[in-house]
Write a protein that holds these residues in place. Structure first.
Motif, PDB file in Angstrom:
ATOM      1  N   TYR A  64      63.018  58.525  49.200  1.00 44.62           N
ATOM      2  CA  TYR A  64      61.915  58.344  50.142  1.00 44.62           C
ATOM      3  C   TYR A  64      60.875  59.458  50.045  1.00 44.62           C
ATOM      4  O   TYR A  64      59.673  59.196  49.937  1.00 44.62           O
ATOM      5  CB  TYR A  64      62.458  58.264  51.575  1.00 44.62           C
ATOM      6  CG  TYR A  64      61.379  57.944  52.602  1.00 44.62           C
ATOM      7  CD1 TYR A  64      61.142  56.627  52.983  1.00 44.62           C
ATOM      8  CD2 TYR A  64      60.600  58.947  53.151  1.00 44.62           C
ATOM      9  CE1 TYR A  64      60.159  56.321  53.898  1.00 44.62           C
ATOM     10  CE2 TYR A  64      59.597  58.652  54.064  1.00 44.62           C
ATOM     11  CZ  TYR A  64      59.383  57.338  54.439  1.00 44.62           C
ATOM     12  OH  TYR A  64      58.394  57.042  55.333  1.00 44.62           O
ATOM     13  N   SER A  65      61.310  60.708  50.071  1.00 46.49           N
ATOM     14  CA  SER A  65      60.351  61.808  50.140  1.00 46.49           C
ATOM     15  C   SER A  65      59.493  61.896  48.888  1.00 46.49           C
ATOM     16  O   SER A  65      58.264  62.072  48.974  1.00 46.49           O
ATOM     17  CB  SER A  65      61.073  63.132  50.389  1.00 46.49           C
ATOM     18  OG  SER A  65      61.962  63.431  49.322  1.00 46.49           O
ATOM     19  N   GLN A  66      60.114  61.761  47.709  1.00 52.03           N
ATOM     20  CA  GLN A  66      59.345  61.840  46.470  1.00 52.03           C
ATOM     21  C   GLN A  66      58.409  60.650  46.308  1.00 52.03           C
ATOM     22  O   GLN A  66      57.258  60.808  45.856  1.00 52.03           O
ATOM     23  CB  GLN A  66      60.300  61.933  45.280  1.00 52.03           C
ATOM     24  CG  GLN A  66      61.037  63.246  45.171  1.00 52.03           C
ATOM     25  CD  GLN A  66      60.107  64.418  44.883  1.00 52.03           C
ATOM     26  OE1 GLN A  66      59.272  64.354  43.981  1.00 52.03           O
ATOM     27  NE2 GLN A  66      60.240  65.473  45.663  1.00 52.03           N
ATOM     28  N   LEU A  67      58.884  59.453  46.667  1.00 53.02           N
ATOM     29  CA  LEU A  67      58.041  58.275  46.513  1.00 53.02           C
ATOM     30  C   LEU A  67      56.895  58.275  47.519  1.00 53.02           C
ATOM     31  O   LEU A  67      55.759  57.918  47.179  1.00 53.02           O
ATOM     32  CB  LEU A  67      58.880  57.005  46.647  1.00 53.02           C
ATOM     33  CG  LEU A  67      58.142  55.691  46.360  1.00 53.02           C
ATOM     34  CD1 LEU A  67      57.496  55.724  44.972  1.00 53.02           C
ATOM     35  CD2 LEU A  67      59.094  54.503  46.467  1.00 53.02           C
ATOM     36  N   ALA A  68      57.165  58.672  48.765  1.00 51.98           N
ATOM     37  CA  ALA A  68      56.093  58.759  49.760  1.00 51.98           C
ATOM     38  C   ALA A  68      55.041  59.764  49.321  1.00 51.98           C
ATOM     39  O   ALA A  68      53.827  59.528  49.476  1.00 51.98           O
ATOM     40  CB  ALA A  68      56.671  59.131  51.121  1.00 51.98           C
ATOM     41  N   ARG A  69      55.466  60.884  48.774  1.00 50.84           N
ATOM     42  CA  ARG A  69      54.528  61.888  48.250  1.00 50.84           C
ATOM     43  C   ARG A  69      53.690  61.290  47.122  1.00 50.84           C
ATOM     44  O   ARG A  69      52.460  61.476  47.067  1.00 50.84           O
ATOM     45  CB  ARG A  69      55.312  63.107  47.764  1.00 50.84           C
ATOM     46  CG  ARG A  69      54.505  64.098  46.950  1.00 50.84           C
ATOM     47  CD  ARG A  69      55.435  65.173  46.382  1.00 50.84           C
ATOM     48  NE  ARG A  69      54.777  65.931  45.322  1.00 50.84           N
ATOM     49  CZ  ARG A  69      55.390  66.799  44.536  1.00 50.84           C
ATOM     50  NH1 ARG A  69      56.691  67.022  44.692  1.00 50.84           N
ATOM     51  NH2 ARG A  69      54.723  67.444  43.592  1.00 50.84           N
ATOM     52  N   PHE A  70      54.357  60.586  46.209  1.00 53.33           N
ATOM     53  CA  PHE A  70      53.645  59.954  45.096  1.00 53.33           C
ATOM     54  C   PHE A  70      52.608  58.959  45.608  1.00 53.33           C
ATOM     55  O   PHE A  70      51.450  58.971  45.183  1.00 53.33           O
ATOM     56  CB  PHE A  70      54.648  59.264  44.171  1.00 53.33           C
ATOM     57  CG  PHE A  70      54.018  58.384  43.128  1.00 53.33           C
ATOM     58  CD1 PHE A  70      53.398  58.939  42.021  1.00 53.33           C
ATOM     59  CD2 PHE A  70      54.042  57.004  43.266  1.00 53.33           C
ATOM     60  CE1 PHE A  70      52.804  58.126  41.045  1.00 53.33           C
ATOM     61  CE2 PHE A  70      53.449  56.191  42.303  1.00 53.33           C
ATOM     62  CZ  PHE A  70      52.835  56.752  41.196  1.00 53.33           C
ATOM     63  N   TYR A  71      53.023  58.082  46.524  1.00 54.51           N
ATOM     64  CA  TYR A  71      52.092  57.098  47.055  1.00 54.51           C
ATOM     65  C   TYR A  71      50.904  57.772  47.766  1.00 54.51           C
ATOM     66  O   TYR A  71      49.756  57.364  47.604  1.00 54.51           O
ATOM     67  CB  TYR A  71      52.813  56.181  48.045  1.00 54.51           C
ATOM     68  CG  TYR A  71      53.556  55.017  47.413  1.00 54.51           C
ATOM     69  CD1 TYR A  71      53.119  54.430  46.233  1.00 54.51           C
ATOM     70  CD2 TYR A  71      54.697  54.489  48.022  1.00 54.51           C
ATOM     71  CE1 TYR A  71      53.794  53.361  45.664  1.00 54.51           C
ATOM     72  CE2 TYR A  71      55.383  53.415  47.458  1.00 54.51           C
ATOM     73  CZ  TYR A  71      54.923  52.858  46.284  1.00 54.51           C
ATOM     74  OH  TYR A  71      55.595  51.798  45.727  1.00 54.51           O
TER      75      TYR A  71
END
Length: 427
Positions: free
Chosen positions: A294-301
């Motif tokens: 979640y944290s890495q993907l939310a940051r990416f988005y």
């Protein structure tokens, strides 16, 4: 009901322990994981020879994310109640001792009692029947339960040991049965495997699959023999059979379109993430961009995708294939390269060039939430179109790759110098 939160080596579990009371007045402990959304079809999950340990609880939680209310009964309650073994040599010895003293017939009766209890839960939708899934010892028990318990609408057995000794019971299967067999499983040698395959082939409601080059426990994460591609393939087959028999049924197209609406139209990162499981991942194959968790993907988005895409970015759908657990989307993405696009052209300053590229997305769902995206495209075509790659003398093309996808009448084989040499030759 026992409502203790459980912790294990794989982290905090989402379920709780409960007490299953039998019709004979006895009781045993079981692990309960409630379906995502609070209610779903019921599954009894049958343990390996290591008890209701962290691995089995994780399997239950995983199936709960798929939309099922899952109970894992303690099948060793008569001899070693609430035992949890790991996978050390000492644990293996203890597990085999428990297995050798285990009464399979009583185990099937415990499954029957658990199914009866499962039907009474408000979190269980039993209208279409119930499922039984098992691994190792549990794989054999799932098989026997599918043969002996009429209300089992779907039974799934992973590398069940000794199934070949009970093939005469296959004729009694009322619902659907799926068996997963490891090619290298020493507990199911080639002769036994062939007997199972031959018997299964006689029934339309029984499917047996062999996974080449893998061993027993290939579907247990972190095990010596874990093989992720085979485990994922087997899981998809299992969930598809469960969907087709006991549900649930999800509109994957609507779920996918809601996700991409927030990605490209509303450009709302929290809303985008809300369409996904707790720990999703995205992999843009050519550029290795995306995120895991979640944290890495939310940051990416938030910082490298949703708000970075050109304003004129457009998706033109070409085809869509919808399965039980995934959507495969074929489309053309077009845009003007008037801003830096980290995920597509990382580190490349805007060129102002117009680009059209064919893309393919493989979108996996877990229950009603998007689990992962694998997005493919031809990066060489993109580089040609923005002027960073000279196609002269190379077997690559530019915007033609998208144009031919829309118009199949465009000439083929234009990149093949030898194409003209076969003209007029007999076929």
């Amino acid at each position: 009901m026992i409502t203790a939160r459980v912790r294990s080596g794989v982290g905090e579990m989402a379920g709780q322990y409960i007490e299953v009371k039998t019709q004979t007045g006895t009781s045993f402990v079981a692990y309960l994981a409630v379906a995502e959304g609070g209610r779903g079809p019921g599954i009894v999950l049958c343990q390996e020879i290591f008890g209701v340990n962290a691995a089995m609880r994780a399997k239950a939680d995983f199936l709960a994310e798929e939309g099922y209310t899952v109970i894992v009964p303690d099948l060793f309650w008569r001899t070693a109640p609430r035992i949890e073994l790991g996978y050390t040599e000492q644990d293996f010895q203890k597990a085999f001792e428990l297995y050798q003293n285990f009464d399979e017939n009583l185990g099937v009766e415990d499954i029957r009692e658990t199914l009866n209890y499962l039907k009474t839960l408000a979190s269980c939708d039993a209208d279409a029947g119930l499922g039984v899934v098992g691994y190792c010892l549990g794989g054999k028990l799932a098989y026997l339960a599918g043969c002996r318990i009429p209300e089992v609408a779907c039974a799934v057995g992973y590398y069940g040991v000794g199934i070949e000794k009970a093939l005469d019971e296959l004729a009694n299967v009322k619902g659907r049965m799926v068996l997963h067999i490891a090619e290298l499983d020493k507990f199911t040698p080639p002769e036994a495997r062939q007997q199972i395959l031959d018997a299964a082939a006689q029934y339309n409601n029984v499917n047996a699959y062999v996974y080449e080059g893998v061993d027993h426990a290939f579907a247990r994460p972190n095990s010596e023999h874990y093989h992720k591609p085979s485990a994922r393939f087997a899981h998809e087959r299992s969930v598809t059979a469960l969907h087709q028999t006991i549900g649930p049924v999800y509109d994957l197209v609507a779920l996918w379109e809601e996700h991409i609406r927030h990605e490209f139209d509303t450009r709302d990162v929290p809303a985008t993430m809300a369409t996904m499981v707790a720990e999703p991942y995205v992999n843009h194959i050519p550029t290795l961009t995306g995120g895991v968790g979640y944290s890495q993907l939310a940051r990416f988005y938030q910082y490298h995708f949703v708000h970075q895409n050109p304003q004129d970015m457009k998706i033109t759908s070409i085809s869509r294939t919808v399965g039980s657990t995934q959507v495969v989307d074929e489309f053309i993405m077009s845009f003007t390269h008037d801003s830096e696009i980290d995920w597509l052209l990382p580190g490349v300053t805007p060129t102002g060039k117009y680009v059209e590229i064919p893309m393919l997305g493989v979108i996996q769902f877990r229950g009603p939430k998007l689990c992962h995206e694998h997005i493919y495209w031809d990066q060489a075509s993109v580089l040609v179109q923005i002027g960073l790659l000279n196609p002269q003398g190379l077997p690559v093309a530019g915007i033609e790759t998208a144009q031919k996808l829309l118009d199949e009448e465009m000439p083929s084989n234009t990149l093949m110098p030898s194409w003209s040499s076969s003209e007029g030759k007999s076929i």
